[in-house]
Design an enzyme around this catalytic site. Structure first.
Site, PDB file in Angstrom:
ATOM      1  N   ASP A   1       0.832  -1.034   0.149  1.00 58.39           N
ATOM      2  CA  ASP A   1       0.085  -0.331  -0.259  1.00 58.39           C
ATOM      3  C   ASP A   1       0.543   1.535  -0.075  1.00 58.39           C
ATOM      4  O   ASP A   1       0.403   1.893   0.682  1.00 58.39           O
ATOM      5  CB  ASP A   1      -0.557  -0.120   1.244  1.00 58.39           C
ATOM      6  CG  ASP A   1      -2.002  -1.106   1.100  1.00 58.39           C
ATOM      7  OD1 ASP A   1      -2.315  -1.831   0.212  1.00 58.39           O
ATOM      8  OD2 ASP A   1      -2.417  -1.416   2.490  1.00 58.39           O
TER       9      ASP A   1
ATOM     10  N   LYS B   1       1.395   2.284  -5.428  1.00 57.42           N
ATOM     11  CA  LYS B   1       2.334   1.929  -6.034  1.00 57.42           C
ATOM     12  C   LYS B   1       1.706   2.052  -7.336  1.00 57.42           C
ATOM     13  O   LYS B   1       2.163   1.912  -8.567  1.00 57.42           O
ATOM     14  CB  LYS B   1       2.836   0.405  -6.128  1.00 57.42           C
ATOM     15  CG  LYS B   1       3.415  -0.196  -5.162  1.00 57.42           C
ATOM     16  CD  LYS B   1       3.449  -1.700  -4.734  1.00 57.42           C
ATOM     17  CE  LYS B   1       2.107  -2.062  -4.686  1.00 57.42           C
ATOM     18  NZ  LYS B   1       1.959  -1.825  -3.043  1.00 57.42           N
TER      19      LYS B   1
ATOM     20  N   GLY C   1      -4.571  -3.932  -3.673  1.00 59.91           N
ATOM     21  CA  GLY C   1      -5.206  -3.514  -4.258  1.00 59.91           C
ATOM     22  C   GLY C   1      -4.811  -2.405  -4.449  1.00 59.91           C
ATOM     23  O   GLY C   1      -4.550  -1.425  -3.820  1.00 59.91           O
ATOM     24  N   HIS C   2      -5.037  -1.431  -5.676  1.00 57.05           N
ATOM     25  CA  HIS C   2      -3.741  -0.158  -6.412  1.00 57.05           C
ATOM     26  C   HIS C   2      -4.780   1.022  -6.510  1.00 57.05           C
ATOM     27  O   HIS C   2      -6.083  -0.176  -7.773  1.00 57.05           O
ATOM     28  CB  HIS C   2      -2.853  -0.899  -7.053  1.00 57.05           C
ATOM     29  CG  HIS C   2      -2.186  -1.972  -7.185  1.00 57.05           C
ATOM     30  ND1 HIS C   2      -1.107  -2.434  -7.873  1.00 57.05           N
ATOM     31  CD2 HIS C   2      -1.947  -2.240  -5.571  1.00 57.05           C
ATOM     32  CE1 HIS C   2      -0.326  -3.572  -7.017  1.00 57.05           C
ATOM     33  NE2 HIS C   2      -0.792  -3.209  -5.631  1.00 57.05           N
TER      34      HIS C   2
ATOM     35  N   GLN D   1       2.136  -5.980  -3.526  1.00 56.84           N
ATOM     36  CA  GLN D   1       2.768  -6.200  -2.611  1.00 56.84           C
ATOM     37  C   GLN D   1       3.660  -5.287  -1.851  1.00 56.84           C
ATOM     38  O   GLN D   1       4.041  -3.547  -2.471  1.00 56.84           O
ATOM     39  CB  GLN D   1       2.302  -7.807  -1.649  1.00 56.84           C
ATOM     40  CG  GLN D   1       1.822  -8.662  -1.237  1.00 56.84           C
ATOM     41  CD  GLN D   1       0.729  -9.026  -2.861  1.00 56.84           C
ATOM     42  OE1 GLN D   1       1.958  -9.429  -3.519  1.00 56.84           O
ATOM     43  NE2 GLN D   1      -0.663  -8.588  -2.802  1.00 56.84           N
TER      44      GLN D   1
HETATM   45  P1  GDP Z   1      -0.494  -0.058  -3.875  1.00 61.84           P
HETATM   46  O1  GDP Z   1      -1.445  -0.737  -3.258  1.00 61.84           O
HETATM   47  O2  GDP Z   1       0.506   0.034  -3.479  1.00 61.84           O
HETATM   48  O3  GDP Z   1      -1.212   0.771  -5.370  1.00 61.84           O
HETATM   49  O4  GDP Z   1      -1.668   1.596  -2.329  1.00 61.84           O
HETATM   50  P2  GDP Z   1      -2.957   1.729  -1.813  1.00 61.84           P
HETATM   51  O5  GDP Z   1      -3.472   1.993  -3.097  1.00 61.84           O
HETATM   52  O6  GDP Z   1      -3.316   0.349  -1.558  1.00 61.84           O
HETATM   53  O7  GDP Z   1      -2.715   2.505  -1.263  1.00 61.84           O
HETATM   54  C1  GDP Z   1      -2.298   3.700  -1.468  1.00 61.84           C
HETATM   55  C2  GDP Z   1      -3.906   5.297  -1.190  1.00 61.84           C
HETATM   56  O8  GDP Z   1      -2.768   6.372  -1.153  1.00 61.84           O
HETATM   57  C3  GDP Z   1      -4.803   5.367  -2.368  1.00 61.84           C
HETATM   58  O9  GDP Z   1      -5.795   5.357  -1.550  1.00 61.84           O
HETATM   59  C4  GDP Z   1      -4.076   6.127  -2.457  1.00 61.84           C
HETATM   60  O10 GDP Z   1      -5.346   7.040  -3.802  1.00 61.84           O
HETATM   61  C5  GDP Z   1      -3.732   7.352  -1.710  1.00 61.84           C
HETATM   62  N1  GDP Z   1      -2.713   7.868  -2.223  1.00 61.84           N
HETATM   63  C6  GDP Z   1      -1.447   7.607  -3.459  1.00 61.84           C
HETATM   64  N2  GDP Z   1      -0.851   8.854  -3.269  1.00 61.84           N
HETATM   65  C7  GDP Z   1      -1.220   9.470  -2.237  1.00 61.84           C
HETATM   66  C8  GDP Z   1      -0.438  10.885  -1.823  1.00 61.84           C
HETATM   67  O11 GDP Z   1       0.616  11.405  -2.261  1.00 61.84           O
HETATM   68  N3  GDP Z   1      -0.952  11.220  -0.894  1.00 61.84           N
HETATM   69  C9  GDP Z   1      -2.588  10.817  -0.068  1.00 61.84           C
HETATM   70  N4  GDP Z   1      -2.665  11.771   0.991  1.00 61.84           N
HETATM   71  N5  GDP Z   1      -2.833  10.008  -0.645  1.00 61.84           N
HETATM   72  C10 GDP Z   1      -2.178   8.747  -1.863  1.00 61.84           C
HETATM   73  P1  IMO Z   2      -0.972  -3.996  -2.427  1.00 63.56           P
HETATM   74  O1  IMO Z   2      -0.649  -4.808  -3.644  1.00 63.56           O
HETATM   75  C1  IMO Z   2      -0.747  -4.753   2.483  1.00 63.56           C
HETATM   76  C2  IMO Z   2      -1.011  -8.622   3.643  1.00 63.56           C
HETATM   77  C3  IMO Z   2      -2.328  -9.254   4.925  1.00 63.56           C
HETATM   78  C4  IMO Z   2      -1.450 -10.144   5.265  1.00 63.56           C
HETATM   79  C5  IMO Z   2      -0.508 -10.432   4.511  1.00 63.56           C
HETATM   80  C6  IMO Z   2      -0.734 -12.348   4.389  1.00 63.56           C
HETATM   81  O2  IMO Z   2      -2.377  -4.020  -1.853  1.00 63.56           O
HETATM   82  O3  IMO Z   2       0.112  -3.135  -1.763  1.00 63.56           O
HETATM   83  P2  IMO Z   2      -1.790 -12.096   2.095  1.00 63.56           P
HETATM   84  O4  IMO Z   2      -3.830 -13.360   2.100  1.00 63.56           O
HETATM   85  O5  IMO Z   2      -1.351 -12.382   0.767  1.00 63.56           O
HETATM   86  O6  IMO Z   2      -1.855 -14.481   2.225  1.00 63.56           O
HETATM   87  O7  IMO Z   2      -2.195 -12.058   3.279  1.00 63.56           O
HETATM   88  O8  IMO Z   2      -0.108 -10.044   3.747  1.00 63.56           O
HETATM   89  N1  IMO Z   2      -0.839  -8.365   1.966  1.00 63.56           N
HETATM   90  C7  IMO Z   2      -0.808  -6.960   1.998  1.00 63.56           C
HETATM   91  N2  IMO Z   2      -1.185  -5.437   2.664  1.00 63.56           N
HETATM   92  N3  IMO Z   2      -0.745  -4.111   1.024  1.00 63.56           N
HETATM   93  C8  IMO Z   2      -1.549  -5.699  -0.663  1.00 63.56           C
HETATM   94  O9  IMO Z   2      -1.104  -5.685  -1.267  1.00 63.56           O
HETATM   95  C9  IMO Z   2      -1.106  -6.888   0.514  1.00 63.56           C
HETATM   96  N4  IMO Z   2      -1.438  -8.664   0.096  1.00 63.56           N
HETATM   97  C10 IMO Z   2      -1.329  -8.572   0.912  1.00 63.56           C
HETATM   98  O10 IMO Z   2      -3.149  -8.278   5.516  1.00 63.56           O
HETATM   99  O11 IMO Z   2      -1.036  -9.213   6.430  1.00 63.56           O
HETATM  100 MG    MG Z   3      -2.709  -1.167  -1.660  1.00 63.83          MG
END
Ligand code: GDP
Ligand code: IMO
Ligand code: MG
Length: 450
Positions: free
Chosen positions: A32, A35, A59-60, A247
């Site tokens: 998270d 990416k 979840g991206h 991840q």
């Molecule tokens: P990923 O799994 O690495 O793609 O990241 P996620 O989407 O799970 O979580 C990143 C969250 O931060 C998302 O809700 C984005 O919309 C938000 N986000 C991304 N860049 C920024 C930023 O610079 N500032 C803030 N406040 N939110 C951001």
């Molecule tokens: P993105 O791509 C954050 C964590 C789960 C758990 C561990 C193992 O959005 O960054 P799993 O279901 O993979 O066997 O769970 O890994 N986990 C993540 N945490 N972002 C993710 O993906 C994750 N994918 C798995 O919460 O601790």
């Molecule tokens: Mg994510």
């Protein structure tokens, strides 16, 4: 003479394959790191975007104007026209989920799935994987829950490595598919009967599963391909390929905080094995780092803030899991961990994300070392029990009051914001290429063009 002519041919060939090297985007913490945003920004300069490990545990988030897209299996490049998106061999695929994502994009009149390709070698998630995931989510070391996403990821990878109860996407189009599923269901029913209390146990029905999965197979047929061949040819002919990590490197099954990890190689080391493209085609390795730390699920987290500052980060950063909506655990930036994962992943630069979330804090802390048994260490412990025992050593920097979401250049950032970034770069040992100050595409500061 002839020898040198032949040698020259080889040299030319090598140079052409390095002309347009691949770009890799890797999370350097526990996932998270944003990416999805970085991949979306870089997509327009690439011909291919490839997911190579993980599955619907990811979840991206991509924000385009007032539209928010949450992608689990589809590469974040799907929102840009003209790009070939690939779900590569190292991914574990929940067919229902990818179909849902395609349908959702179609309903919203968004996305460009015409060029989507899904590896016929990748492994498919079945109902027994979900059932096993929920029953078996216990760590092996001390009985604490890993807190998986419940998406069947671990059990599917386990069957892949175990080989006897695995189904690859290509198997679903073969005459042997029916017999394969019947054989596996018989075995899995015996396993699940042991894992579940009698009252909760529901026998798997092979015929129903076959009907359901045959329908998925038909729906996905236009996308199924030998993506190894596709990507190797693309890399060899100088096409620009963007590899989208899922991840984060600390969740890498071999190199992360085992057993509180996911079941794939989510650090940079997993890109070749997951995509089938050798590392010689990678040129630019971008490590994505949140300006603080978060973690979802169980496992040690040395810089965790179980206090009002942690809650403030959660509120301002909207730190709730994209997949499960669980509140993310929040803490200060840990550069012992990030230096380790940036070295492990071979990054050539870092992008610092969500810097705006820190605005308004009086002071900021960065973990620069770990204190353990009266000694300081800057190496990352290999055993989770040793990581549990460390005390973070902090350096304190002054914060900034200004909102920075409107800043578009490094110079527009407040002095203390710039100093914070410089210190991160120094401690991690990498140049900063991009800084993100908000979720939208344009809320990004490009510092160094590679
Ligand atoms: P990923 O799994 O690495 O793609 O990241 P996620 O989407 O799970 O979580 C990143 C969250 O931060 C998302 O809700 C984005 O919309 C938000 N986000 C991304 N860049 C920024 C930023 O610079 N500032 C803030 N406040 N939110 C951001
Ligand atoms: P993105 O791509 C954050 C964590 C789960 C758990 C561990 C193992 O959005 O960054 P799993 O279901 O993979 O066997 O769970 O890994 N986990 C993540 N945490 N972002 C993710 O993906 C994750 N994918 C798995 O919460 O601790
Ligand atoms: Mg994510």
């Amino acid at each position: 003479m002839l020898f040198w002519r032949i040698a020259a041919l080889f040299v030319d060939k090598d140079q052409s394959s390095f002309a347009m090297p691949g770009t890799c985007v890797i999370g350097l913490q526990w996932g998270d790191e944003a990416k999805g945003k970085i991949v979306d920004i870089l997509t327009r300069d690439h011909d291919f975007v490839v997911r190579y490990q993980g599955g619907a545990n990811a979840g991206h988030t991509v924000v385009v104007g007032d539209q928010v897209y949450k992608l689990s299996l589809l590469p974040s490049g799907i929102l840009t026209p003209g790009v070939t998106c690939v779900i590569g061999t190292g991914v574990v695929l929940n067919p229902a989920r990818v179909i849902e994502e395609l349908d959702e994009l179609a309903q919203r009149g968004a996305g460009h799935p015409e060029k989507l390709r899904i590896s016929d070698r990748l492994h498919v998630i079945f109902p027994w994987h979900f059932a096993e995931d929920l029953a078996l989510d216990k760590s092996t070391s001390d009985g604490e829950n890993i807190g998986t996403t419940g998406r069947g990821i671990g059990p599917c990878y386990r069957d892949k490595v175990g080989r006897s109860h695995a189904v690859r996407l290509g198997d679903m189009y073969r005459p042997t598919f029916r017999a394969q599923v019947e054989h596996i269901v018989a075995a899995k029913n015996r396993v699940l009967a042991v894992l579940y209390p009698v009252k909760e146990f529901k026998l798997l029905d092979a015929a129903a599963i076959l009907d359901q999965y045959s329908a998925y197979a038909e729906r996905l047929r236009p996308y199924v391909a030998d993506t190894n061949e596709l990507l190797l040819s693309a890399a060899e002919s100088g096409k620009r390929i963007l590899f989208e990590g899922a991840q984060g490197a600390l969740l890498d099954v071999d190199h992360g905080t085992y057993p509180f990890v996911t079941s794939s190689n989510s650090s940079g080391v997993g890109i070749s094995s997951g995509s089938g493209v050798p590392a010689r085609h990678f040129g630019r390795m971008i490590g994505v780092v949140k300006a603080y730390s978060t973690r979802v699920g169980g496992g040690p987290f040395p810089t965790e803030l179980d206090n009002p500052i942690g809650q403030r980060l959660r509120d301002r950063g909207n730190e709730y899991g994209t997949v499960t909506r669980r509140p993310r655990r929040c803490g200060w930036l840990d550069t012992v961990a990030v230096r380790y994962t940036s070295r492990l992943s071979g990054v050539t630069s870092i992008s610092v994300m969500l810097l705006d979330v820190l605005s308004g804090l009086e002071e900021l802390k960065i973990c620069t070392a770990y204190q353990v048994d009266g000694q300081q260490r800057t190496s990352f412990p290999s055993h989770v029990d040793d990581l549990r025992r460390v005390q973070p050593v902090y350096e304190t920097l002054p914060g900034w009051k200004e909102e920075i979401t409107g800043c578009r250049s490094f110079d527009e950032l407040p002095d203390n914001g710039r100093a914070y970034l410089r210190r991160i770069s120094q401690l991690v040992g990498q140049p900063i290429e991009m800084v993100s100050v908000g979720p939208e595409r344009d809320q990004t500061i490009i510092i160094k063009k590679s």
